[in-house]
Scaffold this active site. Structure first.
Site, PDB file in Angstrom:
ATOM      1  N   VAL A 102      35.099  52.833  51.905  1.00 38.05           N
ATOM      2  CA  VAL A 102      35.356  54.264  51.708  1.00 38.05           C
ATOM      3  C   VAL A 102      34.060  54.996  51.372  1.00 38.05           C
ATOM      4  O   VAL A 102      34.084  56.156  50.994  1.00 38.05           O
ATOM      5  CB  VAL A 102      36.405  54.468  50.580  1.00 38.05           C
ATOM      6  CG1 VAL A 102      37.761  53.896  50.998  1.00 38.05           C
ATOM      7  CG2 VAL A 102      35.956  53.819  49.261  1.00 38.05           C
ATOM      8  N   ASP A 103      32.913  54.301  51.499  1.00 39.69           N
ATOM      9  CA  ASP A 103      31.656  54.850  50.974  1.00 39.69           C
ATOM     10  C   ASP A 103      30.911  55.786  51.926  1.00 39.69           C
ATOM     11  O   ASP A 103      29.989  56.494  51.511  1.00 39.69           O
ATOM     12  CB  ASP A 103      30.719  53.722  50.502  1.00 39.69           C
ATOM     13  CG  ASP A 103      30.418  52.684  51.582  1.00 39.69           C
ATOM     14  OD1 ASP A 103      30.426  53.036  52.776  1.00 39.69           O
ATOM     15  OD2 ASP A 103      30.168  51.512  51.225  1.00 39.69           O
ATOM     16  N   HIS A 118      40.870  52.508  55.106  1.00 37.42           N
ATOM     17  CA  HIS A 118      41.249  52.737  53.706  1.00 37.42           C
ATOM     18  C   HIS A 118      40.829  54.112  53.188  1.00 37.42           C
ATOM     19  O   HIS A 118      40.731  54.314  51.987  1.00 37.42           O
ATOM     20  CB  HIS A 118      40.674  51.624  52.817  1.00 37.42           C
ATOM     21  CG  HIS A 118      41.316  50.291  53.064  1.00 37.42           C
ATOM     22  ND1 HIS A 118      40.808  49.090  52.603  1.00 37.42           N
ATOM     23  CD2 HIS A 118      42.450  49.956  53.732  1.00 37.42           C
ATOM     24  CE1 HIS A 118      41.593  48.097  52.987  1.00 37.42           C
ATOM     25  NE2 HIS A 118      42.585  48.596  53.675  1.00 37.42           N
ATOM     26  N   GLY A 194      31.203  40.879  56.029  1.00 40.94           N
ATOM     27  CA  GLY A 194      31.285  41.249  54.615  1.00 40.94           C
ATOM     28  C   GLY A 194      32.674  41.571  54.106  1.00 40.94           C
ATOM     29  O   GLY A 194      32.833  42.472  53.302  1.00 40.94           O
ATOM     30  N   THR A 195      33.650  40.813  54.568  1.00 41.84           N
ATOM     31  CA  THR A 195      35.006  41.000  54.020  1.00 41.84           C
ATOM     32  C   THR A 195      35.586  39.652  53.610  1.00 41.84           C
ATOM     33  O   THR A 195      35.393  38.655  54.310  1.00 41.84           O
ATOM     34  CB  THR A 195      35.946  41.731  55.010  1.00 41.84           C
ATOM     35  OG1 THR A 195      37.255  41.789  54.436  1.00 41.84           O
ATOM     36  CG2 THR A 195      36.009  41.075  56.373  1.00 41.84           C
ATOM     37  N   GLU A 222      30.016  34.099  51.763  1.00 41.68           N
ATOM     38  CA  GLU A 222      30.686  32.838  51.420  1.00 41.68           C
ATOM     39  C   GLU A 222      31.824  32.603  52.410  1.00 41.68           C
ATOM     40  O   GLU A 222      32.236  33.537  53.100  1.00 41.68           O
ATOM     41  CB  GLU A 222      31.215  32.898  49.987  1.00 41.68           C
ATOM     42  CG  GLU A 222      32.164  34.059  49.762  1.00 41.68           C
ATOM     43  CD  GLU A 222      32.542  34.270  48.301  1.00 41.68           C
ATOM     44  OE1 GLU A 222      32.020  33.567  47.427  1.00 41.68           O
ATOM     45  OE2 GLU A 222      33.380  35.155  48.064  1.00 41.68           O
TER      46      GLU A 222
END
Ligand code: OAD
Length: 252
Positions: A102-103, A118, A194-195, A222
């Protein structure tokens, strides 16, 4: 599992690419992630801050948290990962960037076609009259903010404004989700970046793409539930890996 060189060739040779990003792509810009080390959900409870019930109980508390997040993002700059995706869009015929973030950092990096599943931290929506406006003021002068829209009577609406984001228990914007599913279905390569891939329905998009024939490439700090299911997975920072994967000027 394919190596970086193969994944780079898939991207360079594809005419139709879709990308799904999560909080991890903004981590190197200094925006906190939700899960994992240092994640917001280790420090705060989503049910206190990111649900309609939390807002009904204590709108000021919810707004204090969002106002703080807005101030963090206002000081952040897009990183090399955001910029690499904007570059990939420029050289790809059919490109869709789907984000859970949301950035607004993708747009600031130059991405054009962004589907925001989102919502958006910078949009304020009135719980009374439903009007939406974009407001970048940081910090907001009044918490919780009120709607200043003039009604036909000449009076200000005065309704409580809420952040224009999707909270737990709310539906995603139907339009964006529909377009995201269509992009996943037609993509030749689907990139996931990145999720943690645990929040639905976003987490299903890479699998839908794979079922429809796309090669799926994951970049994450990860392993995730997707890692075993994709065609190529690269563990590391997206700000370092994406520029290598998207290397400018590379052709198949
Ligand atoms: P998460 O915080 O769940 O996951 C971020 C992932 O990024 C983690 O798996 C990290 O390991 C990884 N990561 C961290 N730094 C990275 C870096 N530099 N490069 C690459 N990967 C990195 O965030 P999301 O998956 O986006 O929703 O979370 C999904 C949704 O859950 C959010 O949109 C938000 C949250 O609750 C709502 O608020 C509705």
């Amino acid at each position: 599992m394919a190596d970086l060189e193969s994944a780079r060739r898939w991207l360079a040779g594809a005419e139709r690419i879709a990308v799904l990003t999560g909080a991890g792509i903004s981590a190197e810009s200094g925006v906190p992630i939700f899960r994992g080390p240092g994640g917001l959900w280790r420090q705060y409870r989503p049910e206190d801050l990111a649900t309609p019930g939390a807002f009904a109980r204590d709108p000021r508390l919810v707004w204090e948290w969002y106002d703080w997040r807005r101030s963090v993002v206002a000081q952040a700059e897009p990183n090399a990962g955001h910029l690499a995706l904007a570059e990939l869009e420029r050289r790809t015929k059919d490109f869709t960037l789907i984000t859970q973030n949301v950035d607004g950092l993708h747009e600031r990096a130059g991405s054009r076609r962004v589907l925001k599943l989102h919502g958006d931290l910078w949009t304020l929506r009135c719980t009374g009259c439903g009007a939406e406006r974009v407001d970048g003021t940081v910090p907001l002068p009044e918490l919780p903010p009120r709607c200043a829209l003039r009604l036909r009577s000449g009076q200000a609406c005065g309704g409580l404004l809420r952040p224009g984001v999707v909270w737990f228990g709310e539906s995603l914007p139907a339009d964006a989700l529909e377009q995201a599913m269509a992009a996943a279905a037609r993509a030749q390569v689907f990139l996931v970046v990145g999720t943690s891939a645990v929040v639905q329905p976003a987490a299903s998009l890479p699998l839908m793409a794979r079922q429809a024939g796309a090669r799926v490439v994951e970049i994450n700090a990860e392993p995730t539930p997707l890692t075993e299911l994709v065609d190529a997975s690269f563990l590391g920072k997206s700000g370092e890996l994406l520029p290598r994967l998207v290397e400018a000027g590379v052709r198949a």
